[in-house]
Design a protein around this motif. Sequence first.
Motif, short mmCIF file in Angstrom:
data_model
loop_
_atom_site.label_atom_id
_atom_site.label_comp_id
_atom_site.label_asym_id
_atom_site.label_seq_id
_atom_site.Cartn_x
_atom_site.Cartn_y
_atom_site.Cartn_z
N ILE A 274 -24.84 39.29 -21.17
CA ILE A 274 -25.52 39.99 -20.07
C ILE A 274 -26.65 39.15 -19.46
N ILE A 275 -27.64 38.78 -20.26
CA ILE A 275 -28.85 38.17 -19.73
C ILE A 275 -28.58 36.75 -19.21
N GLY B 204 -29.09 44.77 -18.14
CA GLY B 204 -29.69 44.02 -19.24
C GLY B 204 -31.08 44.51 -19.57
#
Length: 217
Positions: A105-106, A136
């Motif tokens: 995600i990040i 996120g």
Amino acid sequence: MVIKLYTTELSPSVRASIMAFEIFQVPYENIEVNLSDKSMLDPEFLNKNPMRTVPVLEDEDFILHDCHAILMYLADAYGTEDTWYPKDYKARALVNQKLAFINEIIFSGFKKIAYSVVVERRKTLMPQWIETIEEGYSIMEKFLNKTTYIATDDVTIADLSAYSNMSCLIYVIPVDRQKYPKTLKWCHVMEMQPYCKEFNNKSAATFGDLYKLIMSH
């Protein structure tokens, strides 16, 4: 022989690795890779890392790429405190879980935005990219509702990885104080750590300045 670390300044993954080298007091030689001249396509570099990414750790005939693999290796090989990458299998599993989240995600969100703006010079962000980053932030807030740091109540290598990315993302999509108060507090706590002050924050701000410059012209 001193370990070599192949780096480039604006990479969050590189900065997380450099912080780990400093935290675990491992001497290393910093070798800057010039992205603009496509040094990553040189056969010599491709032999070290066919994925054409930095960081790359080279310790004589031992070569390791991928930031998270490097963080794990340094913590296991040189760490003197168990908290950074716990030996307890349940605590370690929580750290590994958060590292997977960061990758999926990040970091994934940051990479798409950074490439589109810095490399392709795009001036608009796809709505789904913004949604991914907001997702996120929301997930991080839930993690931080349970523990002081994102994996445990102690700072771990997962926090190094997460913050190196978050410190860039906040210039793109600020952390909303009302929605994500614990995430914003965690960002402030990490920002004040000596290793972040010395080896992360300035380069993250450089990315922020570059992002703003490109988006405003």
